[in-house]
Design an enzyme around this catalytic site. Structure first.
Site, PDB file in Angstrom:
ATOM      1  N   HIS A  94      26.361  45.687  53.983  1.00 12.68           N
ATOM      2  CA  HIS A  94      26.682  44.264  53.871  1.00 12.68           C
ATOM      3  C   HIS A  94      28.157  44.062  54.217  1.00 12.68           C
ATOM      4  O   HIS A  94      28.994  44.899  53.932  1.00 12.68           O
ATOM      5  CB  HIS A  94      26.420  43.756  52.452  1.00 12.68           C
ATOM      6  CG  HIS A  94      26.313  42.278  52.372  1.00 12.68           C
ATOM      7  ND1 HIS A  94      27.409  41.468  52.249  1.00 12.68           N
ATOM      8  CD2 HIS A  94      25.240  41.458  52.456  1.00 12.68           C
ATOM      9  CE1 HIS A  94      27.020  40.204  52.236  1.00 12.68           C
ATOM     10  NE2 HIS A  94      25.708  40.167  52.357  1.00 12.68           N
TER      11      HIS A  94
ATOM     12  N   ASP B 266      17.672  42.108  51.860  1.00 15.23           N
ATOM     13  CA  ASP B 266      16.586  42.081  52.856  1.00 15.23           C
ATOM     14  C   ASP B 266      15.664  43.289  52.736  1.00 15.23           C
ATOM     15  O   ASP B 266      14.492  43.215  53.134  1.00 15.23           O
ATOM     16  CB  ASP B 266      17.196  42.034  54.255  1.00 15.23           C
ATOM     17  CG  ASP B 266      17.922  40.715  54.468  1.00 15.23           C
ATOM     18  OD1 ASP B 266      19.158  40.735  54.559  1.00 15.23           O
ATOM     19  OD2 ASP B 266      17.250  39.677  54.471  1.00 15.23           O
TER      20      ASP B 266
HETATM   21  C1  SDX Z   1      22.450  39.293  55.340  1.00 17.70           C
HETATM   22  O1  SDX Z   1      27.033  37.506  55.090  1.00 17.70           O
HETATM   23  C2  SDX Z   1      26.071  37.358  54.276  1.00 17.70           C
HETATM   24  O2  SDX Z   1      26.268  36.930  53.158  1.00 17.70           O
HETATM   25  C3  SDX Z   1      24.701  37.727  54.818  1.00 17.70           C
HETATM   26  C4  SDX Z   1      23.556  37.654  53.824  1.00 17.70           C
HETATM   27  C5  SDX Z   1      23.329  36.260  53.318  1.00 17.70           C
HETATM   28  O3  SDX Z   1      22.766  36.124  52.221  1.00 17.70           O
HETATM   29  O4  SDX Z   1      23.637  35.287  54.070  1.00 17.70           O
HETATM   30  O5  SDX Z   1      23.825  38.517  52.722  1.00 17.70           O
HETATM   31  C6  SDX Z   1      22.253  38.094  54.476  1.00 17.70           C
HETATM   32  O6  SDX Z   1      22.717  39.137  56.498  1.00 17.70           O
HETATM   33  C7  SDX Z   1      22.383  40.673  54.712  1.00 17.70           C
HETATM   34  C8  SDX Z   1      22.666  41.817  55.755  1.00 17.70           C
HETATM   35  C9  SDX Z   1      21.382  42.044  56.563  1.00 17.70           C
HETATM   36  N1  SDX Z   1      21.641  42.913  57.727  1.00 17.70           N
HETATM   37  C10 SDX Z   1      21.152  44.150  57.813  1.00 17.70           C
HETATM   38  O7  SDX Z   1      20.554  44.712  56.889  1.00 17.70           O
HETATM   39  C11 SDX Z   1      21.349  44.804  59.177  1.00 17.70           C
HETATM   40  C12 SDX Z   1      21.902  46.224  58.972  1.00 17.70           C
HETATM   41  N2  SDX Z   1      23.255  46.122  58.422  1.00 17.70           N
HETATM   42  C13 SDX Z   1      24.352  46.198  59.416  1.00 17.70           C
HETATM   43  O8  SDX Z   1      24.098  45.527  60.609  1.00 17.70           O
HETATM   44  C14 SDX Z   1      25.694  45.900  58.757  1.00 17.70           C
HETATM   45  O9  SDX Z   1      25.748  46.586  57.581  1.00 17.70           O
HETATM   46  C15 SDX Z   1      26.094  44.463  58.483  1.00 17.70           C
HETATM   47  C16 SDX Z   1      26.046  43.623  59.722  1.00 17.70           C
HETATM   48  C17 SDX Z   1      25.246  43.867  57.443  1.00 17.70           C
HETATM   49  C18 SDX Z   1      27.527  44.483  57.945  1.00 17.70           C
HETATM   50  O10 SDX Z   1      28.294  44.957  58.941  1.00 17.70           O
HETATM   51  P1  SDX Z   1      29.903  45.144  58.686  1.00 17.70           P
HETATM   52  O11 SDX Z   1      30.338  44.950  57.316  1.00 17.70           O
HETATM   53  O12 SDX Z   1      30.572  44.362  59.747  1.00 17.70           O
HETATM   54  O13 SDX Z   1      30.033  46.636  58.844  1.00 17.70           O
HETATM   55  P2  SDX Z   1      30.330  47.325  60.188  1.00 17.70           P
HETATM   56  O14 SDX Z   1      29.310  46.823  61.197  1.00 17.70           O
HETATM   57  O15 SDX Z   1      31.772  47.141  60.522  1.00 17.70           O
HETATM   58  O16 SDX Z   1      30.003  48.811  59.806  1.00 17.70           O
HETATM   59  C19 SDX Z   1      30.930  49.552  59.002  1.00 17.70           C
HETATM   60  C20 SDX Z   1      30.520  50.986  59.236  1.00 17.70           C
HETATM   61  C21 SDX Z   1      30.342  51.289  60.719  1.00 17.70           C
HETATM   62  O17 SDX Z   1      30.650  52.626  60.897  1.00 17.70           O
HETATM   63  P3  SDX Z   1      32.159  52.993  61.408  1.00 17.70           P
HETATM   64  O18 SDX Z   1      32.348  52.225  62.730  1.00 17.70           O
HETATM   65  O19 SDX Z   1      33.106  52.528  60.333  1.00 17.70           O
HETATM   66  O20 SDX Z   1      32.121  54.496  61.606  1.00 17.70           O
HETATM   67  O21 SDX Z   1      29.258  51.244  58.637  1.00 17.70           O
HETATM   68  C22 SDX Z   1      28.296  51.542  59.638  1.00 17.70           C
HETATM   69  C23 SDX Z   1      28.869  51.102  60.976  1.00 17.70           C
HETATM   70  O22 SDX Z   1      28.411  51.943  62.016  1.00 17.70           O
HETATM   71  N3  SDX Z   1      27.110  50.782  59.286  1.00 17.70           N
HETATM   72  C24 SDX Z   1      25.876  51.262  59.323  1.00 17.70           C
HETATM   73  C25 SDX Z   1      25.058  50.214  58.843  1.00 17.70           C
HETATM   74  N4  SDX Z   1      25.824  49.169  58.557  1.00 17.70           N
HETATM   75  C26 SDX Z   1      27.091  49.500  58.830  1.00 17.70           C
HETATM   76  N5  SDX Z   1      25.373  52.471  59.711  1.00 17.70           N
HETATM   77  C27 SDX Z   1      24.030  52.608  59.623  1.00 17.70           C
HETATM   78  N6  SDX Z   1      23.175  51.661  59.172  1.00 17.70           N
HETATM   79  C28 SDX Z   1      23.667  50.448  58.767  1.00 17.70           C
HETATM   80  N7  SDX Z   1      22.845  49.533  58.296  1.00 17.70           N
END
Ligand code: SDX
Length: 431
Positions: free
Chosen positions: A308, A366
């Site tokens: 998140h 989710d």
């Molecule tokens: C919702 O904003 C809200 O409030 C949203 C929400 C709401 O109620 O409105 O809560 C609803 O959108 C919940 C989130 C649902 N999305 C997912 O489940 C999709 C999978 N999650 C990722 O796409 C990700 O975690 C996000 C988009 C949710 C958050 O992304 P961030 O905080 O921008 O994190 P990032 O993309 O910068 O990742 C940080 C690190 C990265 O690695 P590094 O580059 O630091 O080495 O964590 C890794 C990413 O590669 N990473 C993951 C991951 N999520 C982040 N690696 C594997 N699997 C994942 N799910």
């Protein structure tokens, strides 16, 4: 907004600029940079808005480190345990918990706005039967401004109120109609003797050939899913609604914009993407392969339903939903479903794997909502429409709040331009 308590000094090329600091009732202080460009001739740079407050608000507060979610100050676990969706809708819209009389009046109003204009049935029939329900809902909600002209004037508080009630009341009907249309079954009209969640389940699963009895445990779980998705600060889709509203667009157009943004798999589309990921993994013995892919920087695969932007320890909504998931799975006797066995094993692996622990990647709302909706019999294509239905009150409440700021203006971000500087057109024979 609280008075300016402190200020920060920014030094650029030997010049100093004072930036006012405002202290919130909860959360980090903010630097007021509204005059920065006029005074210092520089922009700030924050793609993704990870360090930017786009507005002030009194609706929802999240503490990502502590896993706290408050709606008008009330913790989400108390609301999910003691309240119900329409009461939470009243709280989000008006800022306080209603008296019994106020709640009855509000529920009567919403209940009596659940039908859609009969002409809308024809609008649905223009879609292909295999259309994604989100594609239908984006179109139908945007088209509401073509059916409800008497509640599109955003400068009229009464019309804003009516549009708010119409959207909250009609979203379940529209989402259920989108589902029925895609499965080739007749639309089911709402019933005024049913509560909000029961009405939605009946509109989705009833057929004309037999009576449909709502299971109270399922309607309670449905209502809890609605409540847990109601609002969430300035997330991507809420920010989209606020930005669309800042141009003066009508409420139905603004909510349709929010629905379009929510559809993305990184946001509200994650519950569908999560279930599709579980189906792709297929069996517990294939989990290590996908865990390795999630860690591989060269592989775009991510564990959908994990991580998140704000919560960096636990999503409090997931904690509550996990309880509901166990209740529903036990009730439906599907705790042995192979898909759900993969989900439970993946949850344990991710929660204990150092990579995910270090990056704070835990199951989010989710992950569990997808499991419950799958167990209830919804196709994965209906997961995000249910999220959109739930979040409509949050979008509407934030939309309303924006009007309460007389100084609100059209949102217009700037940019860091890295393109070509001025050059003259070259005729084709000279290229
Ligand atoms: C919702 O904003 C809200 O409030 C949203 C929400 C709401 O109620 O409105 O809560 C609803 O959108 C919940 C989130 C649902 N999305 C997912 O489940 C999709 C999978 N999650 C990722 O796409 C990700 O975690 C996000 C988009 C949710 C958050 O992304 P961030 O905080 O921008 O994190 P990032 O993309 O910068 O990742 C940080 C690190 C990265 O690695 P590094 O580059 O630091 O080495 O964590 C890794 C990413 O590669 N990473 C993951 C991951 N999520 C982040 N690696 C594997 N699997 C994942 N799910």
């Amino acid at each position: 907004m609280s008075d300016t308590q402190k200020s920060a000094t920014l030094a650029i090329d030997g010049q100093s600029f004072e930036l006012p600091i405002y202290s919130p009732t909860a959360g980090p202080d903010v630097l007021d940079i509204r005059k920065l460009y006029a005074q210092a001739g520089v922009f700030t740079y924050d793609p993704g808005f990870t360090s930017t407050a786009s507005c002030d608000s009194t609706i929802t507060f999240i503490d990502g480190d502590k896993g706290v979610l408050l709606h008008r100050g009330y913790p989400i676990d108390q609301l999910a345990g003691k309240s119900h969706y329409l009461e939470v809708c009243f709280l989000l819209l008006y800022g306080y918990l209603p008296t019994a009389a106020e709640l009855e009046d509000f529920e009567n109003t919403i209940t009596r706005h659940t039908m859609v204009h009969e002409q809308m049935n024809n609008f649905f029939r223009g879609f292909r039967r295999d259309a994604h329900p989100m594609a239908i809902i984006v179109g139908v909600v945007g088209a509401m401004s073509a059916f409800y002209h008497d509640s599109t004037d955003i400068n009229d508080p009464l019309q804003r109120e009516i549009a708010s009630h119409r959207l909250i009341a009609k979203m379940p009907t529209i989402a259920a109609m989108a589902y029925k249309y895609t499965v080739g079954q007749p639309f089911v009209y709402p019933r005024n003797d049913l509560d909000y969640a029961s009405n939605f389940l009946r509109m989705c699963f009833a057929v004309p050939c037999e009576e449909y009895e709502v299971n109270p445990i399922l309607s309670r779980a449905m209502d809890r899913i609605f409540t847990l998705h109601a609002d969430h600060e300035q997330n991507a889709s809420t920010s989209t609604v606020r930005l669309a509203s800042s141009s003066g667009a009508n409420p139905f157009a603004c909510i349709a914009a929010g629905i379009a943004c929510l559809w993305g798999p990184a946001h509200g589309g994650a519950n569908q993407a999560c279930l599709e990921m579980l189906k792709e993994i297929g069996s517990v013995d294939r989990i290590p392969e996908y865990i390795a892919r999630a860690k591989d920087k060269n592989d775009p695969f991510r564990l959908m339903g994990f991580g998140h932007r704000v919560y960096k320890n636990t999503d409090p909504r997931a904690t509550v939903l996990k309880q509901s998931a166990d209740e529903v799975l036990e009730l439906l006797g599907v705790e042995n479903n192979p898909l759900l066995a993969v989900a439970k094993e993946l949850e344990q692996v991710a929660l204990n794997d150092p990579y995910f622990v270090e990056k704070k990647l835990f199951p989010n709302v989710d992950f569990y909502s997808g499991i419950i909706l799958e167990a209830m019999g919804f196709p994965t294509s209906m997961f995000t429409p249910i999220f959109a239905l739930s979040r409509t009150v949050g979008w509407i409440s934030q939309w309303k709040e924006q009007f309460s700021d007389p100084a609100h203006k059209i949102g217009r971000p700037r940019q860091l331009y890295l393109g070509e500087t001025l050059r003259n057109y070259a005729d084709i024979e000279d290229r």
